[in-house]
Design an enzyme around this catalytic site. Structure first.
Site, PDB file in Angstrom:
ATOM      1  N   HIS A  72       0.844  -1.199   0.000  1.00 38.50           N
ATOM      2  CA  HIS A  72       0.000   0.000   0.000  1.00 38.50           C
ATOM      3  C   HIS A  72       0.878   1.247   0.000  1.00 38.50           C
ATOM      4  CE1 HIS A  72      -3.848  -1.929   1.885  1.00 38.50           C
ATOM      5  NE2 HIS A  72      -3.358  -2.650   0.907  1.00 38.50           N
ATOM      6  N   TYR A 201      -8.749   4.848   8.700  1.00 41.13           N
ATOM      7  CA  TYR A 201      -8.849   5.123  10.138  1.00 41.13           C
ATOM      8  C   TYR A 201      -9.920   6.197  10.290  1.00 41.13           C
ATOM      9  CZ  TYR A 201      -4.354   2.741  10.847  1.00 41.13           C
ATOM     10  OH  TYR A 201      -3.331   1.818  10.900  1.00 41.13           O
ATOM     11  N   PRO A 293      -2.852  -0.573  19.202  1.00 37.28           N
ATOM     12  CA  PRO A 293      -2.656  -0.946  17.783  1.00 37.28           C
ATOM     13  C   PRO A 293      -2.907   0.161  16.763  1.00 37.28           C
ATOM     14  CG  PRO A 293      -4.625  -2.008  18.706  1.00 37.28           C
ATOM     15  CD  PRO A 293      -3.957  -1.316  19.826  1.00 37.28           C
ATOM     16  N   LYS A 297       2.227  -0.496  15.091  1.00 36.77           N
ATOM     17  CA  LYS A 297       3.668  -0.528  15.365  1.00 36.77           C
ATOM     18  C   LYS A 297       4.158  -1.776  16.107  1.00 36.77           C
ATOM     19  CE  LYS A 297       5.088   3.143  13.483  1.00 36.77           C
ATOM     20  NZ  LYS A 297       4.695   2.574  12.177  1.00 36.77           N
ATOM     21  N   TYR A 385       4.402   6.404  10.076  1.00 35.19           N
ATOM     22  CA  TYR A 385       3.620   5.218   9.711  1.00 35.19           C
ATOM     23  C   TYR A 385       4.466   4.214   8.915  1.00 35.19           C
ATOM     24  CZ  TYR A 385      -0.669   2.599   8.858  1.00 35.19           C
ATOM     25  OH  TYR A 385      -1.631   1.615   8.845  1.00 35.19           O
TER      26      TYR A 385
HETATM   27  P1  RFL Z   1       3.946 -12.389  20.921  1.00 32.74           P
HETATM   28  O1  RFL Z   1       3.424 -12.420  19.521  1.00 32.74           O
HETATM   29  O2  RFL Z   1       2.970 -12.182  22.020  1.00 32.74           O
HETATM   30  O3  RFL Z   1       4.742 -13.751  21.143  1.00 32.74           O
HETATM   31  C1  RFL Z   1       5.144 -14.194  22.410  1.00 32.74           C
HETATM   32  C2  RFL Z   1       5.157 -15.699  22.406  1.00 32.74           C
HETATM   33  O4  RFL Z   1       5.621 -16.175  23.660  1.00 32.74           O
HETATM   34  C3  RFL Z   1       4.786 -17.230  24.103  1.00 32.74           C
HETATM   35  N1  RFL Z   1       4.905 -17.331  25.553  1.00 32.74           N
HETATM   36  C4  RFL Z   1       5.690 -18.249  26.175  1.00 32.74           C
HETATM   37  N2  RFL Z   1       6.465 -19.219  25.696  1.00 32.74           N
HETATM   38  C5  RFL Z   1       7.126 -19.993  26.586  1.00 32.74           C
HETATM   39  N3  RFL Z   1       7.021 -19.827  27.956  1.00 32.74           N
HETATM   40  C6  RFL Z   1       6.253 -18.852  28.453  1.00 32.74           C
HETATM   41  N4  RFL Z   1       6.156 -18.690  29.781  1.00 32.74           N
HETATM   42  C7  RFL Z   1       5.545 -18.006  27.557  1.00 32.74           C
HETATM   43  N5  RFL Z   1       4.702 -16.972  27.727  1.00 32.74           N
HETATM   44  C8  RFL Z   1       4.324 -16.577  26.500  1.00 32.74           C
HETATM   45  C9  RFL Z   1       3.413 -16.844  23.583  1.00 32.74           C
HETATM   46  O5  RFL Z   1       2.537 -17.958  23.482  1.00 32.74           O
HETATM   47  C10 RFL Z   1       3.762 -16.265  22.218  1.00 32.74           C
HETATM   48  O6  RFL Z   1       3.772 -17.240  21.206  1.00 32.74           O
HETATM   49  O7  RFL Z   1       5.078 -11.282  21.089  1.00 32.74           O
HETATM   50  P2  RFL Z   1       6.185 -10.766  20.036  1.00 32.74           P
HETATM   51  O8  RFL Z   1       6.854 -11.905  19.346  1.00 32.74           O
HETATM   52  O9  RFL Z   1       6.978  -9.782  20.793  1.00 32.74           O
HETATM   53  O10 RFL Z   1       5.349 -10.013  18.896  1.00 32.74           O
HETATM   54  C11 RFL Z   1       4.653  -8.845  19.172  1.00 32.74           C
HETATM   55  C12 RFL Z   1       3.360  -8.782  18.336  1.00 32.74           C
HETATM   56  O11 RFL Z   1       2.644  -9.986  18.497  1.00 32.74           O
HETATM   57  C13 RFL Z   1       2.478  -7.601  18.718  1.00 32.74           C
HETATM   58  O12 RFL Z   1       3.250  -6.469  19.014  1.00 32.74           O
HETATM   59  C14 RFL Z   1       1.493  -7.227  17.586  1.00 32.74           C
HETATM   60  O13 RFL Z   1       0.578  -8.248  17.344  1.00 32.74           O
HETATM   61  C15 RFL Z   1       0.742  -5.945  17.919  1.00 32.74           C
HETATM   62  N6  RFL Z   1      -0.245  -5.575  16.895  1.00 32.74           N
HETATM   63  C16 RFL Z   1       0.156  -4.957  15.720  1.00 32.74           C
HETATM   64  N7  RFL Z   1       1.463  -4.755  15.450  1.00 32.74           N
HETATM   65  C17 RFL Z   1       1.862  -4.228  14.257  1.00 32.74           C
HETATM   66  O14 RFL Z   1       3.064  -4.061  14.039  1.00 32.74           O
HETATM   67  N8  RFL Z   1       0.952  -3.878  13.263  1.00 32.74           N
HETATM   68  C18 RFL Z   1      -0.375  -4.052  13.453  1.00 32.74           C
HETATM   69  O15 RFL Z   1      -1.148  -3.781  12.525  1.00 32.74           O
HETATM   70  C19 RFL Z   1      -0.832  -4.575  14.716  1.00 32.74           C
HETATM   71  N9  RFL Z   1      -2.132  -4.787  14.929  1.00 32.74           N
HETATM   72  C20 RFL Z   1      -1.596  -5.858  17.093  1.00 32.74           C
HETATM   73  C21 RFL Z   1      -2.529  -5.439  16.083  1.00 32.74           C
HETATM   74  C22 RFL Z   1      -2.031  -6.551  18.196  1.00 32.74           C
HETATM   75  C23 RFL Z   1      -3.367  -6.814  18.336  1.00 32.74           C
HETATM   76  N10 RFL Z   1      -3.722  -7.559  19.481  1.00 32.74           N
HETATM   77  C24 RFL Z   1      -4.598  -8.658  19.468  1.00 32.74           C
HETATM   78  C25 RFL Z   1      -2.960  -7.388  20.695  1.00 32.74           C
HETATM   79  C26 RFL Z   1      -3.867  -5.690  16.227  1.00 32.74           C
HETATM   80  C27 RFL Z   1      -4.301  -6.355  17.363  1.00 32.74           C
HETATM   81  C28 RFL Z   1      -5.778  -6.570  17.490  1.00 32.74           C
HETATM   82  C1  PHB Z   2      -5.006  -4.912  11.019  1.00 35.14           C
HETATM   83  O1  PHB Z   2      -5.192  -5.069   9.788  1.00 35.14           O
HETATM   84  O2  PHB Z   2      -5.194  -5.821  11.842  1.00 35.14           O
HETATM   85  C2  PHB Z   2      -4.554  -3.591  11.526  1.00 35.14           C
HETATM   86  C3  PHB Z   2      -4.224  -2.593  10.638  1.00 35.14           C
HETATM   87  C4  PHB Z   2      -3.812  -1.358  11.111  1.00 35.14           C
HETATM   88  C5  PHB Z   2      -3.737  -1.146  12.474  1.00 35.14           C
HETATM   89  C6  PHB Z   2      -4.052  -2.150  13.359  1.00 35.14           C
HETATM   90  C7  PHB Z   2      -4.469  -3.385  12.897  1.00 35.14           C
HETATM   91  O3  PHB Z   2      -3.345   0.066  12.929  1.00 35.14           O
END
Ligand code: RFL
Ligand code: PHB
Length: 392
Positions: A72, A201, A293, A297, A385
């Site tokens: 994008h 957004y 979110p 980031k 962004y």
């Molecule tokens: P994770 O993905 O949480 O992975 C951590 C892993 O550790 C495991 N774990 C353990 N393993 C062994 N022993 C233990 N005691 C443990 N405790 C936990 C877990 O099961 C898991 O597999 O962290 P990591 O790798 O640092 O990654 C970070 C990302 O997952 C997170 O920052 C993003 O998902 C945030 N986020 C977004 N980030 C973006 O860059 N762009 C986005 O568009 C974006 N959208 C989002 C998001 C997060 C969301 N939620 C659900 C929080 C949208 C949403 C809705």
């Molecule tokens: C997504 O597609 O899940 C998404 C996109 C942009 C955001 C957060 C989540 O800022």
């Protein structure tokens, strides 16, 4: 068991670190307390910065992302029923973002890890990290009802916000900065083609909404809700009503509806733990910091952390220099705080804060009008962004 780097957690941070270390000839063991199926199906982030895409490509795990990821070069901010485009490519000298689900990144990284033949253990329990103040830290855990101990040189705490590694840092050196927001996001995955190919957004009197996607046939949508809301309070008709109301434009833009494949409520918080290293334990990704979110980031900051950590470890094992490892926390935190600032700003500007007065509301609208109406404002948003560089 013996390895050079024990990695706790197989999310994007842990798995990418394992891949980057493998590429440098450094051995690691990854332990994850969930199943492979669970980790591969966990729907989360969707937006990759240009820098994260470059790191994944250079790591050799970008083939499918290059084929299936949606590039994008802009997105929209919408309020008062009108759209304002942030032309990412034009405002940043050609940089773009890629929409590619986090679980797809995770699947690609797991497949790559399996190919290397190096250990990646799912369904472990009772992970305990000890000896981080010594040269011989250990990670103990149980797997298939047997107890194991990994002897290693370093531990990478990539176990997310609810993991165990952060708690191993001595309480007196750890500083926590935290902000919990008075709202949450209800997210749905919809089996319907996205009505357009750029993210939207939207700020509305009734609250924030986000239009996103996962593929040419799957739409991803979010709507601001109360943090205490339960999914049972949000039947399909209410979700669609709020989404249509908050996203509609004066010129008749309309969402495609379809069956909901998945739904969930995400609380919103900003959180930073400093420092990100103590002794031989390095925290990376959500284990050290959380962003709301709105700025997309979270996964990108995780990718940045492990890119720095992998370089530091490559130096350590290459020529014995520790200059990068010693500055790991400082290098990462500079970028992390800027990601925190942007995510907090986007969140503050685009959500309806319960209890805010009319003055505050007008301030938000003036801010949106300024940031979308001036080239300087749009440039600031675009630069953040697409992602700020890692400054070593
Ligand atoms: P994770 O993905 O949480 O992975 C951590 C892993 O550790 C495991 N774990 C353990 N393993 C062994 N022993 C233990 N005691 C443990 N405790 C936990 C877990 O099961 C898991 O597999 O962290 P990591 O790798 O640092 O990654 C970070 C990302 O997952 C997170 O920052 C993003 O998902 C945030 N986020 C977004 N980030 C973006 O860059 N762009 C986005 O568009 C974006 N959208 C989002 C998001 C997060 C969301 N939620 C659900 C929080 C949208 C949403 C809705
Ligand atoms: C997504 O597609 O899940 C998404 C996109 C942009 C955001 C957060 C989540 O800022």
């Amino acid at each position: 068991m013996r390895t050079q780097v024990a990695i706790v957690g197989a999310g994007p941070a842990g798995l990418l670190l394992a891949q980057l270390l493998h590429n440098e000839g450094i051995d690691s063991i990854v332990v994850e307390n969930r199943s492979r199926e669970y980790v591969e199906g966990r729907i989360r982030a969707g937006v990759l910065e240009q820098g994260a895409v470059d790191i994944l490509n250079a790591a050799g795990v970008g083939d499918r992302m290059r084929r299936e990821g949606l590039v994008h070069d802009g997105f929209e901010m919408r309020f008062h029923g009108q759209s304002h485009r942030i032309d990412l490519a034009r405002l940043t000298g050609g940089k773009c973002i890629t929409v590619y689900g986090q679980h797809e990144v995770v699947k690609d990284l797991i497949a790559a890890r399996v190919t290397t033949g190096r250990p990646l253990l799912f369904d472990v329990a009772d992970v305990r990290v000890t000896g981080i103040d010594t040269k011989h830290p250990q990670v103990a855990f149980t797997h298939e009802r047997k107890s194991h101990v990994i002897d290693c040189d370093f531990v990478a705490g990539c176990d997310g916000f609810h993991g165990v590694c952060r708690a191993v840092m001595p309480a007196h050196i750890l500083r926590i900065y935290e902000k919990v927001y008075p709202f949450a996001w209800l997210g749905i995955l919809v089996d319907a083609p996205p009505v357009q190919n750029e993210l939207v957004y939207a700020y509305h009197d009734r609250g924030f909404a986000l239009f996103s996607m996962r593929s040419p046939t799957i739409t991803r949508l979010y709507v601001q809700c109360a943090p205490e809301d339960e999914l049972s309070e949000w039947p399909d008709a209410r979700i669609w009503h709020e989404l249509h109301t908050r996203l509609e434009t004066k010129d008749g833009w309309k969402l495609n509806e379809g069956p909901m494949l998945q739904r969930g409520i995400t609380p919103m918080r900003s959180f930073v733990a400093e420092p990100m290293r103590h002794g031989r334990l390095f925290l990376a990704g959500d284990a050290a910091h959380i962003v709301p979110p709105t700025g997309a980031k979270g996964m990108n900051l995780a990718v940045g952390d492990v890119a720095v950590l992998a370089r530091g470890l490559a130096e350590h094992y290459g020529d014995g220099r520790d200059s990068l490892l010693d500055r790991y926390s400082e290098i990462c935190l500079r970028r992390v705080w800027k990601g925190e600032r942007f995510s907090w700003h986007m969140t503050s500007m685009l959500h309806r804060f319960p209890g805010n007065d009319e003055f505050q509301w007008r301030m938000q609208l003036a801010e949106l009008d300024y940031y979308t109406g001036s080239v300087a404002g749009r440039t600031t948003i675009a630069e953040n962004y697409v992602g700020l560089p890692i400054e070593l």
